[in-house]
Design a protein around this motif. Structure first.
Motif, PDB file in Angstrom:
ATOM      1  N   PRO A 158       7.016 -10.590   4.675  1.00 30.63           N
ATOM      2  CA  PRO A 158       6.448  -9.573   3.794  1.00 30.63           C
ATOM      3  C   PRO A 158       6.035 -10.229   2.478  1.00 30.63           C
ATOM      4  N   CYS A 159       4.843  -9.912   2.034  1.00 28.11           N
ATOM      5  CA  CYS A 159       4.327 -10.552   0.845  1.00 28.11           C
ATOM      6  C   CYS A 159       4.074  -9.522  -0.251  1.00 28.11           C
ATOM      7  N   GLU A 160       4.508  -9.830  -1.442  1.00 23.92           N
ATOM      8  CA  GLU A 160       4.361  -8.913  -2.572  1.00 23.92           C
ATOM      9  C   GLU A 160       2.881  -8.646  -2.817  1.00 23.92           C
ATOM     10  N   GLY A 161       2.530  -7.401  -2.987  1.00 21.25           N
ATOM     11  CA  GLY A 161       1.137  -7.062  -3.238  1.00 21.25           C
ATOM     12  C   GLY A 161       0.372  -6.798  -1.959  1.00 21.25           C
ATOM     13  N   ARG A 162       0.957  -7.167  -0.817  1.00 22.55           N
ATOM     14  CA  ARG A 162       0.289  -6.909   0.450  1.00 22.55           C
ATOM     15  C   ARG A 162       1.149  -5.992   1.321  1.00 22.55           C
ATOM     16  N   ASP A 163       2.408  -6.376   1.457  1.00 22.70           N
ATOM     17  CA  ASP A 163       3.293  -5.599   2.333  1.00 22.70           C
ATOM     18  C   ASP A 163       4.296  -4.764   1.546  1.00 22.70           C
ATOM     19  N   PHE A 164       4.599  -5.203   0.357  1.00 26.42           N
ATOM     20  CA  PHE A 164       5.493  -4.390  -0.466  1.00 26.42           C
ATOM     21  C   PHE A 164       5.073  -4.547  -1.916  1.00 26.42           C
ATOM     22  N   PHE A 165       5.614  -3.673  -2.768  1.00 24.31           N
ATOM     23  CA  PHE A 165       5.173  -3.641  -4.154  1.00 24.31           C
ATOM     24  C   PHE A 165       6.373  -3.555  -5.072  1.00 24.31           C
ATOM     25  N   VAL A 166       6.260  -4.199  -6.206  1.00 26.52           N
ATOM     26  CA  VAL A 166       7.334  -4.109  -7.179  1.00 26.52           C
ATOM     27  C   VAL A 166       7.252  -2.751  -7.860  1.00 26.52           C
ATOM     28  N   ALA A 167       8.421  -2.136  -8.025  1.00 27.80           N
ATOM     29  CA  ALA A 167       8.447  -0.804  -8.619  1.00 27.80           C
ATOM     30  C   ALA A 167       8.513  -0.904 -10.135  1.00 27.80           C
ATOM     31  N   ALA A 168       7.733  -0.065 -10.787  1.00 30.31           N
ATOM     32  CA  ALA A 168       7.743  -0.060 -12.247  1.00 30.31           C
ATOM     33  C   ALA A 168       7.658   1.377 -12.734  1.00 30.31           C
ATOM     34  N   ALA A 169       8.247   1.619 -13.876  1.00 35.09           N
ATOM     35  CA  ALA A 169       8.146   2.941 -14.485  1.00 35.09           C
ATOM     36  C   ALA A 169       7.665   2.740 -15.911  1.00 35.09           C
TER      37      ALA A 169
END
Lengths: 309, 186, 186
Positions: A158-169
Motif C-alpha cells: 500500500p502506498c501513501e497517496g495511492r492506496d491510503f491517505f494520511v488523516a488530517a484535521a
C-alpha cells in the motif's frame, strides 16, 4: 497477438524458490502459465516494437523467453534460448529497429557462451577446469529476477497517496510568539575579532578601555542633548564620578565636537559655555522603537541607555 | 492534567500535524519538565489505537513515529477527492527503487550492472524528488559516484517501520553452486 | 454497502481532505447512481459528530460543509508543532552589532567602511526590532544618516552593567583568554 504479450509477462507464474529445485528434471511446470505463444515464439514483425518496449532490457527478455516455456532458470537449455534470442535480434536488425546497445551486447555474450559450450573446457593454470560458461549467465538472470520480483512486491505494498491517505484535521489558529535567537557575548566578540582582522585595525589603532568608556559617554551625552536646545556645559559633568569621570566626559565632548556631532557655544568671554546637539532628532518609527525600549519595565527610571554610569 | 486531557492533546496534535510524529516530537508539545515520559505516551497511543479500531481512520506506527491514516479499504472512494488519479510507477522506476532499498548504499552503475540496462536520470530525479531516496555519500572510486539509500519518507509512504519490514528477497544460489550443478548434470 | 461502511467512507474522506467537504462533494465520492442521498449523508454526519463528542477532534459544520477540526482548547499544545526553532543570527549581523557596541554612535556607512561590505537593511531592522540598537540621532552630513547606538536591553541581554564591561578592543586579540575568563564568571 499483440496484446497477449504483455499479458503473458504479467501473469508469469511465480517461482517456488523455497522448493528444493530437483535439478534432475529437465523442465518443470510450476504453477499455471497462460500463454498463447507457439513454441517457436514467432511474433509478427509489426508487433515487435511493442514487444520490445514491454521489456526492461535483455535480461528481462531472456527471462521472458525462459518463463514462457516453463523452464527453470537453473535448467535452461542455453543453446536453445540463445538461438531464440539471437533470432529476435536478427529479425529486429533486419527490420532496422533501433536496438539499444544492451541488447546487442547480450547477443554477443550469448554467442560466446554458445561457442564455448561446443569446445572442451580448458584447464586454468592451477589445473582446475574453468567454470561452466553458462554459470555467470544463470547468476545474472537469478540476480535480476529477484529484484524484478522485489519491485513487483514493492508495487504491491500500500502506498501513501495511492492506496491510503494520511488523516488530517483543521488545526486551531493559535499563534505563539517566536523566541528570538540567543547570542552569547563570546559569539559577538568572535564576530568582532573577525571584522577587525579583516579591517586590519590591529596595526593602525590601539584602542584602550578608556576609549570605550569615552564612546559610551559620547552616546550618553548625545542622549542628554536629545530634543534640541542648549544645555549648560557643566551639566554634562557629574562631579561624583571623580577626576577620571570628568576627564572621560571632557574627552567625549571633544570627540563629539571633532566628529561634528555637537556645537559648543559661548556668547561672550568667560560666559557660560552651552552645548547643543548638531544631530537631528531621530524621527519616525526608529525613534518609536527607541522610546518603546525606554518604556520597558526593566528600563524604568532611566532616560537613556547609558545614563546610569 | 488529567489522562483524558493528555489523550486529547496527543490526538489533536496527530491530526493537526497530518504526518507521523515521534515520541520526542510529542513530548516537545509540552513545556519543559512537564512532558509525559515515553512510557505514558506509548500507553496513550495504544489507548488511541484501541479507540479507533474499526473506524474510518486508524492509528498506524511507521518509521518516523505514529500517524492517523485513512483505512486502506476506503481508499478507492477517498481517492476520488482528487481529480488526478494516482499514477502507477513504471517498472524501471520500481526496479531501481527495489535495488536501492535492498542493496543500499548502491551506485547507479551497480544498479545498471544488475538490471542489465542503463538507469535514466529522470528516474533518479523522480525518486529524489519524491524523497524516497537520498544521496548517502560518494564512493571513493574514480568519478566519486553518488551512493543512493532510501529515506524515512520511503518507509512512511509504504507503511513500513523499518527496512526489515520489506518483503524478503528471494534467495539465490551462488556461482560456485550453479557451476557444480551444471557439471553434475552433464 | 452497509451503513458502517458508508460511515467509514465519509469519515475517511473528511480526514483525508483535511478541509471542509460539502454534501455534493461527499456524494461525488460514489459512482454515478450509487451515491447516498443528502438526507442519509446528513444522518451519517450527525452520527459521526456524536462519535467524536469529547474527543481531541470534532466534526464541525462550517460555511463550505463539514470538517474535522482539532478541539480549540488543545490549541496551545498543538501550536507547538509549528513553533519555529529559534534561528541563529548571521555573522554579518553579529559583526554589525559588535561595531555598533564598540564604536557608537556610528552610521551605517561607517560600519560598511570597517566591514568592507554593505550592511543590509534587514540586519539593521532586525537589530532595531530586537531592541539591541536604537537610532540616537542623525549626523548632520548630506543625507543625514542615522547614528546607531546600543540600548539598555543590549546590556541586559549580554549580562553587562555598562559598556565598560565589554572587553577592551585591544585585548580581543586574545579571545581564548577572554572566553576562559567569561566561563569562570558564569
Amino acid at each position: 497477438m499483440t496484446d497477449t504479450v504483455p499479458e503473458t509477462t504479467a501473469t508469469a507464474a511465480p517461482i517456488a524458490e523455497d522448493a528444493p529445485a530437483s535439478l534432475t528434471a529437465v523442465a518443470r511446470v510450476k504453477g499455471e502459465l497462460v500463454t498463447t505463444l507457439p513454441d517457436d515464439l514467432y511474433i509478427p514483425p509489426d508487433a515487435l516494437q511493442v514487444f520490445l518496449d514491454t521489456f526492461e532490457g535483455p535480461l528481462d527478455l531472456l527471462l521472458y523467453l525462459i518463463r514462457a516455456q516453463n523452464l527453470d532458470i537453473l535448467d535452461i537449455p542455453v543453446a536453445k534460448i540463445t538461438h531464440q534470442y539471437l533470432e529476435y535480434i536478427e529479425v529486429m536488425r533486419a527490420l532496422n529497429f533501433d536496438l539499444a546497445a544492451e541488447y546487442l551486447l547480450m547477443a554477443a555474450w550469448l554467442g560466446e557462451i554458445k561457442s564455448r559450450l561446443l569446445l572442451p573446457r580448458p584447464k586454468g593454470p592451477d589445473g582446475v577446469e574453468e567454470v561452466d560458461p553458462r554459470a555467470e549467465l544463470i547468476r545474472r538472470l537469478q540476480e535480476y529476477e529477484r529484484f524484478k520480483r522485489a519491485a513487483e512486491q514493492i508495487d504491491g505494498l500500500p502506498c501513501e497517496g495511492r492506496d491510503f491517505f494520511v488523516a488530517a484535521a483543521m488545526a486551531p489558529d493559535y499563534r505563539r510568539p517566536v523566541e528570538p535567537p540567543q547570542v552569547e557575548l563570546r559569539e559577538l566578540l568572535l564576530a568582532l575579532q573577525d571584522v577587525l582582522r579583516r579591517a586590519d585595525l590591529y596595526e593602525s589603532h590601539q584602542i584602550s578601555k578608556e576609549t570605550l568608556s569615552m564612546r559610551e559617554r559620547m552616546s550618553g551625552i548625545l542622549d542628554r542633548l536629545r530634543g534640541g536646545g542648549f544645555h549648560p556645559f557643566v551639566s554634562l559633568f557629574v562631579v561624583e564620578e571623580g577626576r577620571l569621570g570628568v576627564v572621560v566626559s571632557f574627552m567625549a565632548i571633544l570627540e563629539l565636537v571633532k566628529e561634528g556631532l555637537i556645537d559648543l557655544v559661548q556668547t561672550e568671554s568667560f560666559a557660560d559655555i552651552h552645548v547643543r546637539a548638531r544631530i537631528g532628532d531621530a524621527q519616525g518609527n526608529d525613534l518609536d522603537l527607541a522610546e518603546l525600549n525606554d518604556n520597558e519595565p526593566e528600563a524604568s527610571g532611566s532616560e537613556g541607555a547609558f545614563d546610569d554610569a | 492534567m488529567t489522562p483524558d486531557e493528555l489523550k486529547a492533546i496527543v490526538e489533536g496534535a496527530l491530526f493537526a500535524a497530518g504526518r507521523a510524529l515521534s515520541i520526542e516530537q510529542l513530548q516537545a508539545l509540552f513545556e519543559e519538565g512537564r512532558a509525559p515520559d515515553a512510557g505514558s505516551l506509548k500507553a496513550i497511543l495504544a489507548a488511541l489505537a484501541d479507540d479507533y479500531a474499526g473506524r474510518g481512520v486508524q492509528l498506524q506506527q511507521v518509521a518516523s513515529g505514529w500517524r492517523f491514516q485513512v483505512r486502506s479499504d476506503v481508499g478507492p472512494w477517498v481517492s476520488r477527492l482528487w481529480e488526478e488519479r494516482p499514477q502507477r510507477y513504471s517498472r524501471a522506476l520500481l526496479e531501481t527503487l527495489a535495488l536501492i532499498a535492498y542493496r543500499q548504499p548502491i551506485t547507479r552503475s551497480e544498479i545498471e550492472d544488475i538490471r542489465g540496462v542503463s538507469v535514466s536520470s529522470q528516474i533518479v530525479k523522480t525518486l529524489l524528488e519524491r524523497e524516497w531516496i537520498r544521496v548517502a555519500g560518494h564512493k571513493e572510486v574514480p568519478g566519486r559516484p553518488a551512493l543512493f539509500a532510501t529515506t524515512r519518507s520511503f518507509l512512511d509512504d509504504f507503511n513500513l517501520q523499518s527496512l526489515a519490514d520489506l518483503p524478503a528477497l528471494a534467495s539465490i544460489r551462488d556461482l560456485d553452486e550453479i557451476a557444480a550443478d551444471l557439471d553434475r548434470k552433464q
